[in-house]
Design an enzyme around this catalytic site. Structure first.
Site: not given
Length: 442
Positions: A42, A70
């Site tokens: 992340d 993503h």
């Protein structure tokens, strides 16, 4: 992207007395640029890949599955990618899913259709996607276990146990594939007695994907070899997950099932280490983690809550709130030892804009003594005492900055402190969600 991405090495030859020539060193071919997460995921890898993909010829995924998430924002449209390489949004890019990825076929098409509804970025995606025939088919009837509930663990387990099914099996003899599928189903039933499997229904579903994926499938090793040794190409590799989630080097057992460090690039694409060029580590300006497991720099207080709310720290794949804490440079140094980062992309610096002071973890103490390494054992990691340096904040909005010089002095000092401590240059600084919010330093 650096010049080394498409550097070509000439054959070094020598000539004998009779005029015959000999090859004295192999031709290296094109180099690939690798983007990897340096924390627990992340970090904003998708945005860095999206930026680099603007002038790439090819973008590859080498490991993981649809447990990765993503987010890419283009023209105010937010795309979510889980299996598709983020670079597929560029209509000139060839996207390649390598053998190290586990592919959940329904998830692949659902993801594409969902993103198609959001904007025009994915138009014509099927003609731009290549899939390795050695990639394993993800999830199948696997029970939904693990941190992301995507069944990634059982698929990698089946792969290691040599009972998994691959794309090449699906496209070969469907009768043989069906027999192996039924055998795998009985294995799962014996391990998980409460598991309900509609074997015939699952097989029928898989059969419907054959004609659709057949045009995309190639022998991945040969495809990659030709890409590396053909005309000069800019090839980008997008790592999923991150260093501290690596099956070998992460905070085991709270890790993923693949190698998400630089070694996974070679094994996941079928390419030699000599073709690895630049390795960019993506580092969030603070630290986050999804799920359980040790997190030495975590802040279970108003700082953690502030970072969580300002950073909108919610998992793309799981929808869970991420745990938040200060930047931990011990952890980043460890990731650098393994990956050999040539430069860093520092993301979400703007989230720190409101803080009067910022702490940075620089060392770990165990039983009162500073340790020189990152502990392998979870119990030891749970009890480390982080040693912090306190740096002054800048209390200024950085989101409009587009050059390093436009950043407040203390923000510049924060970036320089990270560079000095790691011995790795910061090449990009992220100060917002959009593509334009990435400041490039060199």
């Amino acid at each position: 992207m650096s010049d080394s991405v498409n550097a070509q090495s000439q054959d070094a030859g020598s000539h004998g007395e009779d005029g015959t020539s000999r090859v004295t060193s192999p031709r290296v071919g094109n180099k690939v640029t690798v983007v990897l997460g340096a924390q627990w995921g992340d970090e904003g890898k998708g945005k860095v890949v999206d930026l680099l993909a603007q002038d790439a010829d090819m973008v590859c995924r080498c490991q993981g599955g649809n447990n990765a998430g993503h987010t890419v924002v283009v023209d105010s449209v937010e795309y979510d990618f889980h299996l598709l390489p983020s670079g597929i949004i560029n209509p000139k890019v060839t996207a390649f899913i390598g053998n190290g990825v586990v592919i959940h076929l329904p998830g692949l098409f659902e993801e594409a259709e969902k993103n198609m509804r959001k904007g025009k970025g994915l138009e014509g995606w099927e003609s731009r996607l290549i899939i390795s025939d050695r990639a394993h088919i993800g999830r199948l009837m696997a029970p939904i276990l693990g941190t992301t509930k995507k069944g990634i663990g059982p698929v990698y387990s089946a792969k290691a146990a040599r009972s998994g099914l691959r794309i090449c099996d699906l496209l070969a003899d469907f009768q043989e594939f069906s027999e192996r599928f039924k055998h795998l189903a009985s294995q799962y039933k014996s391990m998980y007695p409460s598991l309900e499997i509609d074997v015939d229904g699952e097989l029928e579903k898989l059969k419907t994907y054959i004609d659709r994926i057949k045009p995309m499938v190639r022998d991945g090793v040969f495809f990659m070899y030709e890409a590396l040794h053909g005309p000069p190409k800019k090839i980008l590799v997008e790592g999923a997950n991150a260093a501290l989630l690596d099956i070998d080097f992460g905070t085991y057992p709270f890790v993923t099932s693949s190698n998400c460090t630089v070694g996974g690039v070679c094994t996941g694409l079928g390419m030699p280490p000599q073709n690895v060029g630049e390795v960019y580590g993506v580092v969030k300006a603070y630290t986050t983690r999804v799920g359980i497991g040790a997190f030495p720099a975590e802040q279970n207080n108003e700082i953690g809550e502030l970072l969580q709310s300002r950073g909108k720290e919610v998992g793309v794949t799981t929808g869970r709130k991420r745990r938040c804490g200060w930047l931990d440079l011990v952890l980043i140094k460890y990731a650098h030892m393994i990956n050999g980062f040539t430069a860093i992309a520092l993301t979400k610096l703007d989230i720190l804009d409101v803080l009067p002071e910022i702490k940075v973890g620089v060392a770990y103490k165990v039983d009162g003594e500073i340790i020189p390494h990152f502990p392998a054992n979870q119990e030891v990691l749970q009890k480390v005492e982080v040693q912090y340096e306190t740096l002054p904040g800048w209390k200024t909005d950085t989101s409009a900055a587009r050059t390093f010089d436009e950043l407040p002095e203390n923000a510049q000092k924060y970036v320089c402190y990270i560079e000095d401590h790691l011995g790795v240059p910061v090449k990009w600084i992220g100060v917002g969600k959009s593509r334009e919010s990435m400041i490039q330093l060199f």
